[in-house]
Design a protein around this motif. Structure first.
Motif, PDB file in Angstrom:
ATOM      1  N   UNK A  85       0.685  -1.107  -0.011  1.00  0.00           N
ATOM      2  CA  UNK A  85      -0.035  -0.034  -0.085  1.00  0.00           C
ATOM      3  C   UNK A  85       0.936   1.205  -0.122  1.00  0.00           C
ATOM      4  N   UNK A  86       0.588   2.058  -1.000  1.00  0.00           N
ATOM      5  CA  UNK A  86       1.430   3.306  -1.057  1.00  0.00           C
ATOM      6  C   UNK A  86       0.989   4.212   0.302  1.00  0.00           C
ATOM      7  N   UNK A  87      -0.190   4.093   0.788  1.00  0.00           N
ATOM      8  CA  UNK A  87      -0.355   5.034   2.028  1.00  0.00           C
ATOM      9  C   UNK A  87       0.507   4.342   3.300  1.00  0.00           C
ATOM     10  N   UNK A  88       0.491   3.069   3.293  1.00  0.00           N
ATOM     11  CA  UNK A  88       1.226   2.350   4.761  1.00  0.00           C
ATOM     12  C   UNK A  88       2.809   2.884   4.291  1.00  0.00           C
ATOM     13  N   UNK A  89       3.136   2.874   3.126  1.00  0.00           N
ATOM     14  CA  UNK A  89       4.529   3.044   2.797  1.00  0.00           C
ATOM     15  C   UNK A  89       4.919   4.638   3.162  1.00  0.00           C
ATOM     16  N   UNK A  90       3.973   5.632   2.831  1.00  0.00           N
ATOM     17  CA  UNK A  90       4.130   6.840   3.212  1.00  0.00           C
ATOM     18  C   UNK A  90       4.168   7.040   4.755  1.00  0.00           C
ATOM     19  N   UNK A  99      15.680   1.056   4.362  1.00  0.00           N
ATOM     20  CA  UNK A  99      16.149   0.595   3.264  1.00  0.00           C
ATOM     21  C   UNK A  99      15.958  -0.633   2.736  1.00  0.00           C
ATOM     22  N   UNK A 100      15.787  -0.725   1.349  1.00  0.00           N
ATOM     23  CA  UNK A 100      15.413  -1.813   0.631  1.00  0.00           C
ATOM     24  C   UNK A 100      16.540  -2.622   0.070  1.00  0.00           C
ATOM     25  N   UNK A 101      16.948  -3.965   0.321  1.00  0.00           N
ATOM     26  CA  UNK A 101      18.138  -4.380   0.012  1.00  0.00           C
ATOM     27  C   UNK A 101      18.162  -4.595  -1.542  1.00  0.00           C
ATOM     28  N   UNK A 102      17.405  -4.616  -2.321  1.00  0.00           N
ATOM     29  CA  UNK A 102      17.359  -4.815  -3.885  1.00  0.00           C
ATOM     30  C   UNK A 102      17.624  -3.372  -4.599  1.00  0.00           C
ATOM     31  N   UNK A 103      17.455  -2.141  -3.682  1.00  0.00           N
ATOM     32  CA  UNK A 103      17.687  -0.939  -4.047  1.00  0.00           C
ATOM     33  C   UNK A 103      18.190  -0.019  -3.028  1.00  0.00           C
ATOM     34  N   UNK A 104      19.433  -0.432  -2.393  1.00  0.00           N
ATOM     35  CA  UNK A 104      19.762   0.209  -1.332  1.00  0.00           C
ATOM     36  C   UNK A 104      20.111   1.661  -1.510  1.00  0.00           C
ATOM     37  N   UNK A 105      20.065   2.227  -2.645  1.00  0.00           N
ATOM     38  CA  UNK A 105      20.661   3.752  -2.744  1.00  0.00           C
ATOM     39  C   UNK A 105      19.299   4.517  -3.002  1.00  0.00           C
ATOM     40  N   UNK A 112       9.003   5.878  -2.716  1.00  0.00           N
ATOM     41  CA  UNK A 112       7.241   6.474  -2.805  1.00  0.00           C
ATOM     42  C   UNK A 112       6.941   6.274  -4.016  1.00  0.00           C
ATOM     43  N   UNK A 113       7.863   6.545  -5.088  1.00  0.00           N
ATOM     44  CA  UNK A 113       7.350   6.488  -6.450  1.00  0.00           C
ATOM     45  C   UNK A 113       7.150   5.010  -6.982  1.00  0.00           C
ATOM     46  N   UNK A 114       8.235   4.253  -6.561  1.00  0.00           N
ATOM     47  CA  UNK A 114       8.291   2.717  -6.832  1.00  0.00           C
ATOM     48  C   UNK A 114       6.901   2.064  -6.216  1.00  0.00           C
ATOM     49  N   UNK A 115       6.618   2.550  -5.158  1.00  0.00           N
ATOM     50  CA  UNK A 115       5.395   2.035  -4.347  1.00  0.00           C
ATOM     51  C   UNK A 115       4.332   2.229  -4.919  1.00  0.00           C
ATOM     52  N   UNK A 121       0.190  -0.759 -11.126  1.00  0.00           N
ATOM     53  CA  UNK A 121       0.130  -2.026 -11.830  1.00  0.00           C
ATOM     54  C   UNK A 121      -0.737  -3.102 -11.261  1.00  0.00           C
ATOM     55  N   UNK A 122      -0.540  -3.141  -9.969  1.00  0.00           N
ATOM     56  CA  UNK A 122      -1.349  -4.326  -9.531  1.00  0.00           C
ATOM     57  C   UNK A 122      -3.109  -4.213  -9.748  1.00  0.00           C
ATOM     58  N   UNK A 123      -3.470  -2.895  -9.757  1.00  0.00           N
ATOM     59  CA  UNK A 123      -4.700  -2.368  -9.980  1.00  0.00           C
ATOM     60  C   UNK A 123      -4.960  -2.858 -11.365  1.00  0.00           C
ATOM     61  N   UNK A 124      -4.169  -2.265 -12.339  1.00  0.00           N
ATOM     62  CA  UNK A 124      -4.222  -2.618 -13.634  1.00  0.00           C
ATOM     63  C   UNK A 124      -4.542  -4.289 -13.816  1.00  0.00           C
ATOM     64  N   UNK A 125      -3.778  -4.834 -13.336  1.00  0.00           N
ATOM     65  CA  UNK A 125      -3.552  -6.493 -13.609  1.00  0.00           C
ATOM     66  C   UNK A 125      -4.800  -7.087 -12.988  1.00  0.00           C
ATOM     67  N   UNK A 126      -5.420  -6.420 -11.769  1.00  0.00           N
ATOM     68  CA  UNK A 126      -6.789  -7.021 -11.084  1.00  0.00           C
ATOM     69  C   UNK A 126      -7.877  -6.644 -12.074  1.00  0.00           C
ATOM     70  N   UNK A 127      -7.989  -5.363 -12.435  1.00  0.00           N
ATOM     71  CA  UNK A 127      -8.970  -5.117 -13.490  1.00  0.00           C
ATOM     72  C   UNK A 127      -8.990  -5.864 -14.662  1.00  0.00           C
ATOM     73  N   UNK A 128      -7.833  -5.968 -15.392  1.00  0.00           N
ATOM     74  CA  UNK A 128      -7.773  -6.976 -16.534  1.00  0.00           C
ATOM     75  C   UNK A 128      -8.020  -8.149 -16.133  1.00  0.00           C
ATOM     76  N   UNK A 129      -7.771  -8.763 -15.118  1.00  0.00           N
ATOM     77  CA  UNK A 129      -8.235 -10.228 -14.873  1.00  0.00           C
ATOM     78  C   UNK A 129      -9.636 -10.301 -14.474  1.00  0.00           C
ATOM     79  N   UNK A 130     -10.333  -9.293 -13.853  1.00  0.00           N
ATOM     80  CA  UNK A 130     -11.811  -9.133 -13.570  1.00  0.00           C
ATOM     81  C   UNK A 130     -12.726  -8.956 -15.104  1.00  0.00           C
ATOM     82  N   UNK A 131     -11.968  -8.389 -16.071  1.00  0.00           N
ATOM     83  CA  UNK A 131     -12.717  -8.061 -17.309  1.00  0.00           C
ATOM     84  C   UNK A 131     -12.644  -9.328 -18.063  1.00  0.00           C
ATOM     85  N   UNK A 132     -11.369 -10.176 -18.135  1.00  0.00           N
ATOM     86  CA  UNK A 132     -11.162 -11.487 -18.660  1.00  0.00           C
ATOM     87  C   UNK A 132     -12.348 -12.395 -18.143  1.00  0.00           C
TER      88      UNK A 132
END
Length: 240
Positions: A85-90, A99-105, A112-115, A121-132
């Motif tokens: 959740x972006x909200x939880x991260x913020x 820090x995140x080990x896969x992108x420590x810098x 925040x942008x990555x989150x 992307x998850x929302x897009x995938x969920x909607x595409x799956x629902x439509x399919x």
């Protein structure tokens, strides 16, 4: 050298989401710590859904407290181990440096942008799956044999998944009851052993005299005592 508190999360349904299990996360964290000169002062592991905020998770709450106590950073293998959740991260950014080990810098803005991108992307995938699925159901309703077969297989898979989840939940409840029972009985067995009892039957008699019963409500016998002492790592020699 900066101190860091390692935090690992796996899902409740399997070892880890996206194939990222305990050992894989630990390896990411250890490698990042070595490469960046961080000292891992503690590790906390949660087996919970990523939908919960970090401070609402048992180990997550302890990890945050440890960071505050030792002025340490929180270190995770991947960003989604903290939250999806972006909200939880913020909100977390206001409470602790992490820090995140896969992108420590990556800095806070980048994290925040990555989150945000990952959530989108998850929302897009969920909607595409629902439509399919809706389109597949319409084809099945129209009598298309291939679509009917696919809907049937999906329904069976869902039912199987629910059955597995129900069994897992029941086993978890059972294990919690066993653990609670063992913790409650342990002091009584230790007291019996402290009185220099040297046979399983003597311990059984001691427990029965105290009114302690097995989980099934029966009186203790030597076999039940032996199993319980093994589970609790108790022995006559250790008591002595």
């Amino acid at each position: 050298m900066n101190n860091v508190v390692a935090y690992i999360r796996v899902s409740t349904s399997r070892q880890g989401d996206s194939g990222l299990g305990l050992e894989a996360q630990r390896e990411y964290i250890e490698r990042a710590a070595i490469q960046n000169g961080w000292s891992v002062i503690a590790e906390f592991v949660d087996v919970v859904s990523g939908k919960q905020a970090l401070e609402d998770r048992p180990a997550g709450k302890k990890a945050l407290a440890m960071c505050k106590e030792h002025d340490a950073m929180l270190l995770v293998a991947k960003l989604d181990r903290l939250s999806r959740s972006v909200l939880h991260i913020a909100q977390l950014m206001e409470k602790v440096d992490f820090k995140v080990a896969t992108m420590p810098q990556a800095d806070k803005f980048q994290l925040h942008l990555f989150a945000a991108l990952a959530q989108q992307e998850r929302e897009f995938i969920a909607q595409r799956t629902k439509d399919a699925l809706a389109a597949l159901q319409r084809r099945a309703d129209a009598g298309e044999s291939e679509a009917v077969a696919k809907v049937s297989r999906r329904t069976q898979a869902l039912e199987k998944g629910r059955a597995v989840a129900d069994i897992t939940a029941a086993n978890n409840v059972r294990m919690e009851k066993v653990t609670s029972f063992q913790a409650a009985v342990k002091p009584h067995i230790e007291a019996c052993l402290y009185n220099k009892l040297t046979t399983l039957q003597a311990v059984a008699d001691c427990l029965n005299a105290k009114g302690i019963r097995t989980p099934r409500g029966s009186e203790f016998n030597p076999t039940a005592v032996r199993r319980l002492m093994q589970a609790l790592d108790l022995s006559f020699n250790k008591a002595a």
